[in-house]
Design a protein around this motif. Structure first.
Motif, PDB file in Angstrom:
ATOM      1  N   ASP A  10       0.831  -1.206   0.000  1.00  0.00           N
ATOM      2  CA  ASP A  10       0.000   0.000   0.000  1.00  0.00           C
ATOM      3  C   ASP A  10       0.867   1.258   0.000  1.00  0.00           C
ATOM      4  O   ASP A  10       0.554   2.235  -0.674  1.00  0.00           O
ATOM      5  CB  ASP A  10      -0.937   0.018   1.209  1.00  0.00           C
ATOM      6  CG  ASP A  10      -2.069  -1.007   1.083  1.00  0.00           C
ATOM      7  OD1 ASP A  10      -2.266  -1.544  -0.030  1.00  0.00           O
ATOM      8  OD2 ASP A  10      -2.746  -1.254   2.095  1.00  0.00           O
ATOM      9  N   LEU A 116      -4.022   4.045  -7.769  1.00  0.00           N
ATOM     10  CA  LEU A 116      -5.242   4.395  -7.014  1.00  0.00           C
ATOM     11  C   LEU A 116      -6.265   3.261  -7.064  1.00  0.00           C
ATOM     12  O   LEU A 116      -6.934   2.987  -6.063  1.00  0.00           O
ATOM     13  CB  LEU A 116      -5.834   5.700  -7.544  1.00  0.00           C
ATOM     14  CG  LEU A 116      -5.026   6.959  -7.231  1.00  0.00           C
ATOM     15  CD1 LEU A 116      -5.582   8.154  -8.005  1.00  0.00           C
ATOM     16  CD2 LEU A 116      -4.999   7.233  -5.739  1.00  0.00           C
ATOM     17  N   GLN A 117      -6.389   2.614  -8.223  1.00  0.00           N
ATOM     18  CA  GLN A 117      -7.305   1.475  -8.318  1.00  0.00           C
ATOM     19  C   GLN A 117      -6.867   0.356  -7.370  1.00  0.00           C
ATOM     20  O   GLN A 117      -7.705  -0.296  -6.756  1.00  0.00           O
ATOM     21  CB  GLN A 117      -7.371   0.956  -9.753  1.00  0.00           C
ATOM     22  CG  GLN A 117      -8.154   1.833 -10.685  1.00  0.00           C
ATOM     23  CD  GLN A 117      -8.220   1.263 -12.086  1.00  0.00           C
ATOM     24  OE1 GLN A 117      -7.480   0.355 -12.455  1.00  0.00           O
ATOM     25  NE2 GLN A 117      -9.113   1.816 -12.899  1.00  0.00           N
ATOM     26  N   ARG A 120      -7.849   1.275  -3.830  1.00  0.00           N
ATOM     27  CA  ARG A 120      -9.288   1.094  -3.612  1.00  0.00           C
ATOM     28  C   ARG A 120      -9.655  -0.385  -3.513  1.00  0.00           C
ATOM     29  O   ARG A 120     -10.517  -0.767  -2.722  1.00  0.00           O
ATOM     30  CB  ARG A 120     -10.071   1.745  -4.752  1.00  0.00           C
ATOM     31  CG  ARG A 120     -10.078   3.233  -4.670  1.00  0.00           C
ATOM     32  CD  ARG A 120     -11.007   3.861  -5.693  1.00  0.00           C
ATOM     33  NE  ARG A 120     -10.712   5.256  -5.827  1.00  0.00           N
ATOM     34  CZ  ARG A 120     -10.344   5.866  -6.930  1.00  0.00           C
ATOM     35  NH1 ARG A 120     -10.269   5.188  -8.049  1.00  0.00           N
ATOM     36  NH2 ARG A 120     -10.080   7.153  -6.931  1.00  0.00           N
ATOM     37  N   ALA A 121      -9.006  -1.219  -4.313  1.00  0.00           N
ATOM     38  CA  ALA A 121      -9.300  -2.655  -4.295  1.00  0.00           C
ATOM     39  C   ALA A 121      -8.818  -3.313  -3.011  1.00  0.00           C
ATOM     40  O   ALA A 121      -9.323  -4.358  -2.610  1.00  0.00           O
ATOM     41  CB  ALA A 121      -8.669  -3.333  -5.501  1.00  0.00           C
ATOM     42  N   VAL A 123      -9.114  -2.122  -0.053  1.00  0.00           N
ATOM     43  CA  VAL A 123      -9.970  -1.786   1.108  1.00  0.00           C
ATOM     44  C   VAL A 123     -11.020  -2.849   1.300  1.00  0.00           C
ATOM     45  O   VAL A 123     -11.520  -3.485   0.496  1.00  0.00           O
ATOM     46  CB  VAL A 123     -10.633  -0.410   0.896  1.00  0.00           C
ATOM     47  CG1 VAL A 123     -11.603  -0.107   2.014  1.00  0.00           C
ATOM     48  CG2 VAL A 123      -9.568   0.654   0.802  1.00  0.00           C
TER      49      VAL A 123
END
Length: 123
Positions: A10, A116-117, A120-121, A123
């Motif tokens: 991350d 960014l994708q 988001r994935a 989370v």
């Protein structure tokens, strides 16, 4: 151990977004400041900066986007990131100027989108 690896991944995604932003700013400064006031032309337009940035982008991209694809099973971010890296590599071959900036900014935008994708994935 697994949580530590995910945390590192991350952080690398976050670093990839930051690095993409720095690259875009560098390109814009090169287009604006150097022609207008001749500021830092030797530094801002140095091919070494582009080569080092591309090497770093490839390293962070391959590690982070590859690990993320394995983790969440989505290939889309890795493919978007790969396309961005290809555009950035093409920018090295067109010489300094508008074409280089357009290719680089488009490439870093795609790489940042991929990172960014991944965030988001996760989370």
């Amino acid at each position: 151990m697994r949580d530590a690896i995910l945390s590192i991944r991350d952080r690398l995604d976050g670093f990839g977004v930051f690095l993409s932003g720095l690259c875009a700013v560098h390109c814009l400064l090169g287009l604006i400041l150097v022609p207008l006031i001749g500021l830092g032309g030797g530094v801002l337009l140095s091919p070494r900066i582009h080569e080092a940035g591309l090497a770093l982008a490839i390293t962070v991209g391959v590690v982070t986007l590859g690990l993320s694809a394995l983790r969440h099973g989505r290939l889309q971010p890795a493919l978007i990131g790969a396309l961005g890296i290809v555009l950035m590599a093409l920018a090295l071959g067109v010489g300094h100027g508008t074409r280089e900036a357009v290719l680089t900014i488009a490439g870093v935008a795609l790489v940042a989108t991929a990172h960014l994708q991944n965030l988001r994935a996760a989370v």
